[in-house]
Write an enzyme that holds these catalytic residues in place. Structure first.
Site, PDB file in Angstrom:
ATOM      1  N   LYS A 107       0.851  -1.197   0.000  1.00 36.95           N
ATOM      2  CA  LYS A 107       0.000   0.000   0.000  1.00 36.95           C
ATOM      3  C   LYS A 107       0.885   1.245   0.000  1.00 36.95           C
ATOM      4  O   LYS A 107       1.913   1.281   0.688  1.00 36.95           O
ATOM      5  CB  LYS A 107      -0.899  -0.030   1.243  1.00 36.95           C
ATOM      6  CG  LYS A 107      -1.950   1.071   1.303  1.00 36.95           C
ATOM      7  CD  LYS A 107      -2.873   0.884   2.513  1.00 36.95           C
ATOM      8  CE  LYS A 107      -3.984   1.901   2.586  1.00 36.95           C
ATOM      9  NZ  LYS A 107      -4.884   1.686   3.750  1.00 36.95           N
ATOM     10  N   SER A 148      -9.812  -1.071   6.912  1.00 35.03           N
ATOM     11  CA  SER A 148      -9.273  -0.884   5.559  1.00 35.03           C
ATOM     12  C   SER A 148      -8.500  -2.057   4.975  1.00 35.03           C
ATOM     13  O   SER A 148      -8.127  -2.008   3.806  1.00 35.03           O
ATOM     14  CB  SER A 148      -8.373   0.346   5.533  1.00 35.03           C
ATOM     15  OG  SER A 148      -9.174   1.484   5.390  1.00 35.03           O
ATOM     16  N   SER A 207      -9.807   1.322   2.698  1.00 36.89           N
ATOM     17  CA  SER A 207      -8.997   2.166   1.848  1.00 36.89           C
ATOM     18  C   SER A 207      -7.872   1.430   1.108  1.00 36.89           C
ATOM     19  O   SER A 207      -7.323   1.989   0.160  1.00 36.89           O
ATOM     20  CB  SER A 207      -8.373   3.273   2.699  1.00 36.89           C
ATOM     21  OG  SER A 207      -7.472   2.734   3.649  1.00 36.89           O
TER      22      SER A 207
HETATM   23  N1  GLN Z   1     -13.263   3.348   6.144  1.00 36.04           N
HETATM   24  C1  GLN Z   1     -12.672   3.820   7.361  1.00 36.04           C
HETATM   25  C2  GLN Z   1     -12.380   5.304   7.252  1.00 36.04           C
HETATM   26  O1  GLN Z   1     -12.669   5.850   6.268  1.00 36.04           O
HETATM   27  C3  GLN Z   1     -11.445   3.023   7.702  1.00 36.04           C
HETATM   28  C4  GLN Z   1     -10.229   3.473   7.018  1.00 36.04           C
HETATM   29  C5  GLN Z   1      -9.022   2.684   7.387  1.00 36.04           C
HETATM   30  O2  GLN Z   1      -9.109   1.638   8.025  1.00 36.04           O
HETATM   31  N2  GLN Z   1      -7.881   3.212   7.020  1.00 36.04           N
HETATM   32  O3  GLN Z   1     -11.865   5.902   8.140  1.00 36.04           O
END
Ligand code: GLN
Length: 495
Positions: free
Chosen positions: A81, A180, A156
Site C-alpha cells: 500500500k 481498511s 482504503s
Molecule cells: N473506512 C474507514 C475510514 O474511512 C477506515 C479506514 C481505514 O481503516 N484506514 O476511516
C-alpha cells in the site's frame, strides 16, 4: 508447481523457488505479464516496480544457486500500500500533497519483507491518506474490483486487495484503521487480516489515526496470511507502540480444527435491532459459516455486545481527531508540495493545504479539529473515548464465555463505482470492522461464498488481544468449509 497453486499461493511459490524448481525471475515475469494484461483497466497500482522487481528476483535466484537460505517468502512478489515508506521510491498516500515525495528510509515491514526473500512489485492505490471504504477518494483515480469492474474494490487498501484478486501478486500489505484491510478483502474475495495493535511495527507507515492504525496482510489463503503475519510481526524499538515480544507463531495451529472451541456470533451485528443496511445474503453466509464451525465441533451461540452499535459514532470522532493532528505536518514547510499563496507564511500554508488535500481529507480535518476544540473536547472526543472503554469492557465480557467472535466483515457486497456520494452512507461500511480497531484486537476476513450478483462475502473472525493463533485456527476451518462447498457445487454443476 501443481495446477492447484496456480501461482496464487505464496507458500507454494516460495517452496518452488527455494528448491530451485522454478526461478524467482520467472515468477516475477509471470506476475508482470498479468499486470501488463489488465492493470490498465483495474488500476491497482500507483507505481509498478518492474525493473526493480526483476533485479531483486535475480539476486534471490543467485543466492538459491549459491545454496543460501533465502527466507520463508523466497521470490514471492508482494504489493505494498502506498502509505508505507520505501527508500528512494515515491510514496504518495494517493494524495497530491505527497506527489513526488521519496522517503529517505524504509518502513520496518519493507526491511522485514526483504529479509524474508519477498520481492516488492509495486505501490498500490488507496483512498487518500487511508480515509475511505471504496478507493474512490484517491487523487490518482479509482481502482476497479477485478471480479466486476463496475464495482469498487472496497477501501482504503483497495489497490492491495485488487492486486491479489487480479493475480498481480499473491501477497500484499495494507493498513487498517477502521477496517481498511478486512473490508476490501471481503469485497474482492481474498483473505485480509488486522493484527493486534502493536503486533506489527508502524515505523514508516504514514500516520492516519495513531491509536488505531495497524499494518496487515492480504493473501489468497489463510496459510499465506499466517506466514506473512509471522514475517512482519515482532518487536521494533523504532515504534514506541510496538509490543516488546517476538512475532507470534500462528501457522502451527492451522490444521488443528475447532473441536471444543466456543464461537460467539455478535447479535447486534446480525442485522437485528438498531443497525440496519445488512444484505440478507451476507447474513445468510455468516450464519452458514457459523453452522460449518458447529459441524466441525465448535460450540456456537449468539452473544450480545451492546456498545458495538456506538462504534461508528465513536470512531468517527476519534479517527478524525487524531488525523487532524497527524496531518498538521503537511504545511508546505515540513512536508507537502508547497503552493506559494500571496507571499506570507499563513497564506502559503493555506494555499498548500487547499490544493494538496482532497474533499474527504479536508472533511476529516475539520471534524477532528472541531471535536478537539476547547469548548467541545469533552462532549465529543472525551465521550467517544468513554464509549471506546465501554466497548472494550463489553468485549471482555463476551470473551469470558467465547474464544472467538463472528460477524459479517462488511454489511454488503461490492457496490457500484460512483454510487455512494454521501459520506455518512460510506461510513456505514465500517460498522462490523471498527470494534476490533477501537479495542486493539486482531481480526480476519475470510471469503465465504457469495451474495448479490455472485459477488464474494467475507466473514470476520474476531479474537481478544494477541489472540492471533486461535483466530487463524478458526479462519483455517472456515476456509476448508468454503472450499468444500465450492468443490461440491462445482462437481454438482459438472454432473
Ligand atoms: N473506512 C474507514 C475510514 O474511512 C477506515 C479506514 C481505514 O481503516 N484506514 O476511516
Amino acid at each position: 508447481m501443481s495446477d492447484q497453486t496456480n501461482n496464487s499461493d505464496a507458500l507454494s511459490i516460495a517452496r518452488a523457488v527455494r528448491s530451485d524448481e522454478t526461478s524467482s525471475v520467472a515468477i516475477v515475469d509471470q506476475h508482470l505479464a498479468a499486470i501488463d494484461a489488465s492493470e490498465a483497466e483495474i488500476h491497482a497500482f500507483n507505481l509498478v516496480l518492474a525493473d526493480e522487481a526483476r533485479a531483486a528476483a535475480a539476486v534471490i535466484d543467485q543466492r538459491v544457486a549459491a545454496g543460501e537460505d533465502v527466507g520463508p517468502l523466497a521470490g514471492v512478489p508482494i504489493a505494498l500500500k502506498d502509505n508505507m515508506c520505501t527508500k528512494g521510491v515515491p510514496t504518495t498516500c494517493s494524495s497530491k500533497m505527497l506527489e513526488g515525495w521519496k522517503p529517505p528510509y524504509n518502513a520496518t515491514v519493507v526491511e522485514k519483507l526483504a529479509a524474508a526473500g519477498a520481492i516488492l512489485i509495486g505501490k498500490t492505490n488507496m483512498d487518500e491518506f487511508a480515509m475511505g471504504s471504496s478507493t474512490e477518494n484517491s487523487a490518482f483515480g479509482v481502482t476497479k474490483n477485478p471480479l466486476d469492474t463496475t464495482k469498487v474494490p472496497g477501501g482504503s487498501s483497495g489497490g492491495s486487495a485488487a492486486a491479489v484478486a487480479a493475480g498481480f501478486a499473491p501477497l500484499a500489505l495494507g493498513s487498517d484503521t477502521g477496517g481498511s484491510i478486512r473490508q476490501p478483502a471481503a469485497l474482492c474475495g481474498v483473505v485480509g487480516m488486522k493484527p493486534t495493535y502493536g503486533a506489527v511495527s508502524r515505523y514508516g507507515l504514514i500516520a492516519f489515526a495513531s491509536s488505531l492504525d495497524q499494518i496487515g496482510p492480504f493473501s489468497n489463503t489463510v496459510a499465506d496470511s499466517a506466514a506473512l503475519f509471522e514475517v512482519i510481526g515482532g518487536h521494533d524499538p523504532r515504534d514506541s507502540t510496538s509490543i516488546p515480544e517476538p512475532a507470534a507463531s500462528v501457522s502451527a495451529g492451522l490444521a488443528t480444527g475447532v473441536a471444543g472451541l466456543r464461537v460467539g456470533i455478535i447479535t447486534e451485528l446480525m442485522g437485528t435491532g438498531d443497525l440496519d443496511g445488512f444484505e440478507p445474503e451476507v447474513l445468510a453466509q455468516t450464519r452458514a459459516a457459523a453452522e460449518a464451525l458447529a459441524a466441525a465441533g465448535a460450540t456456537v451461540a449468539e452473544v450480545s455486545v451492546p456498545s458495538v452499535i456506538y462504534g461508528l459514532s465513536a470512531y468517527y470522532q476519534i479517527a478524525p481527531a487524531e488525523a487532524s493532528s497527524n496531518l498538521a505536518r503537511y504545511d508546505g514547510v515540513r512536508y507537502g508540495v508547497r503552493q506559494e499563496g500571496s507571499g506570507n507564511t499563513a497564506s502559503m500554508m493555506m494555499a498548500t493545504r487547499t490544493a494538496g488535500f482532497g474533499d474527504e481529507v479536508k472533511r476529516r480535518i475539520m471534524l477532528g479539529t472541531y471535536a478537539l476544540s476547547a469548548g467541545y473536547y469533552d462532549a465529543f472526543y472525551g465521550k467517544a473515548q468513554r464509549v471506546r472503554t465501554l466497548m472494550i469492557n463489553d468485549l471482555a465480557k463476551a470473551y469470558a464465555d467465547f474464544d472467538v467472535l463472528l460477524t459479517p466483515t462488511s454489511p454488503c457486497v461490492a457496490f457500484d463505482i460512483g454510487a455512494t456520494s454521501d459520506p455518512l452512507t460510506m461510513y456505514l461500511n465500517d460498522v462490523c470492522t471498527i470494534p476490533s480497531n477501537l479495542a486493539g484486537h486482531p481480526s480476519i476476513s475470510v471469503p465465504y461464498g457469495t451474495g448479490q450478483g455472485g459477488l464474494p462475502v467475507g466473514v470476520q473472525v474476531l479474537a481478544p488481544l494477541q489472540g492471533e493463533a486461535i483466530m487463524f485456527q478458526v479462519a483455517a476451518e472456515l476456509e476448508r468449509s468454503a472450499n468444500a462447498i465450492k468443490t461440491t457445487s462445482k462437481n454438482g454443476a459438472e454432473a
